[in-house]
Design a protein around this motif. Structure first.
Motif, PDB file in Angstrom:
ATOM      1  N   ILE A  51     195.369  90.247  24.902  1.00  0.00           N
ATOM      2  CA  ILE A  51     195.807  89.281  23.893  1.00  0.00           C
ATOM      3  C   ILE A  51     197.272  88.920  24.114  1.00  0.00           C
ATOM      4  O   ILE A  51     197.658  87.744  24.046  1.00  0.00           O
ATOM      5  CB  ILE A  51     195.580  89.835  22.474  1.00  0.00           C
ATOM      6  CG1 ILE A  51     194.083  89.920  22.186  1.00  0.00           C
ATOM      7  CG2 ILE A  51     196.278  88.971  21.426  1.00  0.00           C
ATOM      8  CD1 ILE A  51     193.737  90.651  20.907  1.00  0.00           C
ATOM      9  N   GLY A  52     198.098  89.908  24.396  1.00  0.00           N
ATOM     10  CA  GLY A  52     199.514  89.649  24.661  1.00  0.00           C
ATOM     11  C   GLY A  52     199.720  88.787  25.889  1.00  0.00           C
ATOM     12  O   GLY A  52     200.572  87.886  25.900  1.00  0.00           O
ATOM     13  N   ALA A  53     198.951  89.031  26.932  1.00  0.00           N
ATOM     14  CA  ALA A  53     199.073  88.238  28.163  1.00  0.00           C
ATOM     15  C   ALA A  53     198.633  86.794  27.932  1.00  0.00           C
ATOM     16  O   ALA A  53     199.274  85.853  28.418  1.00  0.00           O
ATOM     17  CB  ALA A  53     198.256  88.874  29.278  1.00  0.00           C
ATOM     18  N   ILE A  54     197.562  86.609  27.184  1.00  0.00           N
ATOM     19  CA  ILE A  54     197.097  85.247  26.881  1.00  0.00           C
ATOM     20  C   ILE A  54     198.141  84.515  26.046  1.00  0.00           C
ATOM     21  O   ILE A  54     198.469  83.356  26.320  1.00  0.00           O
ATOM     22  CB  ILE A  54     195.737  85.279  26.168  1.00  0.00           C
ATOM     23  CG1 ILE A  54     194.651  85.758  27.129  1.00  0.00           C
ATOM     24  CG2 ILE A  54     195.376  83.910  25.594  1.00  0.00           C
ATOM     25  CD1 ILE A  54     193.327  86.032  26.471  1.00  0.00           C
ATOM     26  N   TYR A  55     198.684  85.180  25.037  1.00  0.00           N
ATOM     27  CA  TYR A  55     199.701  84.565  24.185  1.00  0.00           C
ATOM     28  C   TYR A  55     200.945  84.207  25.009  1.00  0.00           C
ATOM     29  O   TYR A  55     201.468  83.100  24.913  1.00  0.00           O
ATOM     30  CB  TYR A  55     200.066  85.521  23.044  1.00  0.00           C
ATOM     31  CG  TYR A  55     201.181  85.002  22.176  1.00  0.00           C
ATOM     32  CD1 TYR A  55     200.940  84.020  21.225  1.00  0.00           C
ATOM     33  CD2 TYR A  55     202.477  85.488  22.309  1.00  0.00           C
ATOM     34  CE1 TYR A  55     201.959  83.535  20.433  1.00  0.00           C
ATOM     35  CE2 TYR A  55     203.500  85.013  21.523  1.00  0.00           C
ATOM     36  CZ  TYR A  55     203.236  84.037  20.580  1.00  0.00           C
ATOM     37  OH  TYR A  55     204.256  83.554  19.804  1.00  0.00           O
ATOM     38  N   THR A  56     201.402  85.142  25.831  1.00  0.00           N
ATOM     39  CA  THR A  56     202.586  84.896  26.657  1.00  0.00           C
ATOM     40  C   THR A  56     202.335  83.762  27.639  1.00  0.00           C
ATOM     41  O   THR A  56     203.191  82.885  27.817  1.00  0.00           O
ATOM     42  CB  THR A  56     202.983  86.175  27.421  1.00  0.00           C
ATOM     43  OG1 THR A  56     203.217  87.218  26.468  1.00  0.00           O
ATOM     44  CG2 THR A  56     204.234  85.960  28.250  1.00  0.00           C
ATOM     45  N   GLY A  57     201.188  83.767  28.272  1.00  0.00           N
ATOM     46  CA  GLY A  57     200.864  82.697  29.210  1.00  0.00           C
ATOM     47  C   GLY A  57     200.797  81.343  28.540  1.00  0.00           C
ATOM     48  O   GLY A  57     201.266  80.335  29.085  1.00  0.00           O
ATOM     49  N   ALA A  58     200.243  81.298  27.340  1.00  0.00           N
ATOM     50  CA  ALA A  58     200.177  80.036  26.604  1.00  0.00           C
ATOM     51  C   ALA A  58     201.563  79.552  26.219  1.00  0.00           C
ATOM     52  O   ALA A  58     201.873  78.363  26.313  1.00  0.00           O
ATOM     53  CB  ALA A  58     199.305  80.195  25.361  1.00  0.00           C
ATOM     54  N   ARG A  59     202.421  80.470  25.800  1.00  0.00           N
ATOM     55  CA  ARG A  59     203.785  80.094  25.414  1.00  0.00           C
ATOM     56  C   ARG A  59     204.583  79.629  26.626  1.00  0.00           C
ATOM     57  O   ARG A  59     205.297  78.631  26.550  1.00  0.00           O
ATOM     58  CB  ARG A  59     204.501  81.272  24.750  1.00  0.00           C
ATOM     59  CG  ARG A  59     203.893  81.746  23.462  1.00  0.00           C
ATOM     60  CD  ARG A  59     204.336  80.947  22.314  1.00  0.00           C
ATOM     61  NE  ARG A  59     205.783  81.053  22.220  1.00  0.00           N
ATOM     62  CZ  ARG A  59     206.505  80.454  21.321  1.00  0.00           C
ATOM     63  NH1 ARG A  59     205.920  79.716  20.423  1.00  0.00           N
ATOM     64  NH2 ARG A  59     207.803  80.588  21.287  1.00  0.00           N
ATOM     65  N   LEU A  60     204.478  80.343  27.734  1.00  0.00           N
ATOM     66  CA  LEU A  60     205.214  79.947  28.940  1.00  0.00           C
ATOM     67  C   LEU A  60     204.678  78.643  29.506  1.00  0.00           C
ATOM     68  O   LEU A  60     205.443  77.809  29.975  1.00  0.00           O
ATOM     69  CB  LEU A  60     205.130  81.052  29.998  1.00  0.00           C
ATOM     70  CG  LEU A  60     205.922  82.321  29.702  1.00  0.00           C
ATOM     71  CD1 LEU A  60     205.664  83.357  30.788  1.00  0.00           C
ATOM     72  CD2 LEU A  60     207.402  82.038  29.571  1.00  0.00           C
ATOM     73  N   GLY A  61     203.364  78.463  29.469  1.00  0.00           N
ATOM     74  CA  GLY A  61     202.770  77.233  29.970  1.00  0.00           C
ATOM     75  C   GLY A  61     203.184  76.028  29.164  1.00  0.00           C
ATOM     76  O   GLY A  61     203.364  74.940  29.692  1.00  0.00           O
ATOM     77  N   PRO A 113     192.077  73.186  33.732  1.00  0.00           N
ATOM     78  CA  PRO A 113     192.116  74.574  34.214  1.00  0.00           C
ATOM     79  C   PRO A 113     192.671  75.567  33.189  1.00  0.00           C
ATOM     80  O   PRO A 113     192.178  76.680  33.077  1.00  0.00           O
ATOM     81  CB  PRO A 113     193.014  74.500  35.452  1.00  0.00           C
ATOM     82  CG  PRO A 113     192.882  73.099  35.925  1.00  0.00           C
ATOM     83  CD  PRO A 113     192.708  72.269  34.687  1.00  0.00           C
ATOM     84  N   ALA A 114     193.680  75.167  32.439  1.00  0.00           N
ATOM     85  CA  ALA A 114     194.256  76.078  31.447  1.00  0.00           C
ATOM     86  C   ALA A 114     193.247  76.407  30.350  1.00  0.00           C
ATOM     87  O   ALA A 114     193.171  77.553  29.882  1.00  0.00           O
ATOM     88  CB  ALA A 114     195.510  75.464  30.838  1.00  0.00           C
ATOM     89  N   ASP A 115     192.454  75.423  29.950  1.00  0.00           N
ATOM     90  CA  ASP A 115     191.434  75.665  28.925  1.00  0.00           C
ATOM     91  C   ASP A 115     190.337  76.588  29.447  1.00  0.00           C
ATOM     92  O   ASP A 115     189.860  77.471  28.731  1.00  0.00           O
ATOM     93  CB  ASP A 115     190.828  74.347  28.453  1.00  0.00           C
ATOM     94  CG  ASP A 115     191.830  73.465  27.736  1.00  0.00           C
ATOM     95  OD1 ASP A 115     192.852  74.002  27.241  1.00  0.00           O
ATOM     96  OD2 ASP A 115     191.607  72.245  27.678  1.00  0.00           O
ATOM     97  N   VAL A 116     189.955  76.395  30.684  1.00  0.00           N
ATOM     98  CA  VAL A 116     188.926  77.249  31.295  1.00  0.00           C
ATOM     99  C   VAL A 116     189.427  78.689  31.391  1.00  0.00           C
ATOM    100  O   VAL A 116     188.707  79.636  31.072  1.00  0.00           O
ATOM    101  CB  VAL A 116     188.528  76.708  32.683  1.00  0.00           C
ATOM    102  CG1 VAL A 116     187.599  77.681  33.399  1.00  0.00           C
ATOM    103  CG2 VAL A 116     187.883  75.342  32.555  1.00  0.00           C
ATOM    104  N   ALA A 117     190.671  78.854  31.810  1.00  0.00           N
ATOM    105  CA  ALA A 117     191.245  80.200  31.915  1.00  0.00           C
ATOM    106  C   ALA A 117     191.276  80.888  30.559  1.00  0.00           C
ATOM    107  O   ALA A 117     190.970  82.081  30.448  1.00  0.00           O
ATOM    108  CB  ALA A 117     192.653  80.115  32.502  1.00  0.00           C
ATOM    109  N   LEU A 118     191.618  80.138  29.516  1.00  0.00           N
ATOM    110  CA  LEU A 118     191.653  80.712  28.181  1.00  0.00           C
ATOM    111  C   LEU A 118     190.272  81.190  27.749  1.00  0.00           C
ATOM    112  O   LEU A 118     190.111  82.309  27.249  1.00  0.00           O
ATOM    113  CB  LEU A 118     192.195  79.691  27.180  1.00  0.00           C
ATOM    114  CG  LEU A 118     192.277  80.160  25.736  1.00  0.00           C
ATOM    115  CD1 LEU A 118     193.276  81.290  25.604  1.00  0.00           C
ATOM    116  CD2 LEU A 118     192.647  79.006  24.840  1.00  0.00           C
TER     117      LEU A 118
END
Length: 80
Positions: free
Chosen positions: A54-64, A16-21
């Motif tokens: 881009i900031g939201a994707i980066y933040t989500g990836a870091r938090l995840g 799911p995380a890859d699909v969301a990205l």
């Protein structure tokens, strides 16, 4: 059409995380394509939106990565 069908078929096999990205980066890829191939330009509001995505994707990836979700424990049916 082939690309869309292939992408939707691949979603079944991806995390799911890859699909969301992938789904969240599609608008930015479209913007880049329009800029390079068609000579389109972005307004300041649109560039701000791209930066926010881009900031939201980066933040989500870091938090995840630092706080992975734990799977929910399944509750069995107790009919008796």
């Amino acid at each position: 059409m082939i690309g869309i069908v292939t992408q939707l078929a691949a979603v079944i096999h991806a995390k799911p995380a890859d699909v969301a990205l992938v789904f969240n980066t599609e608008p930015m890829v479209s913007i880049a394509f329009a800029w390079v191939m068609l000579g389109e330009t972005l307004s300041m509001v649109q560039m701000t939106g791209v930066a926010l995505v881009i900031g939201a994707i980066y933040t989500g990836a870091r938090l995840g990565a630092s706080h992975p979700l734990k799977p929910l424990a399944s509750k069995g049916n107790k009919d008796s």
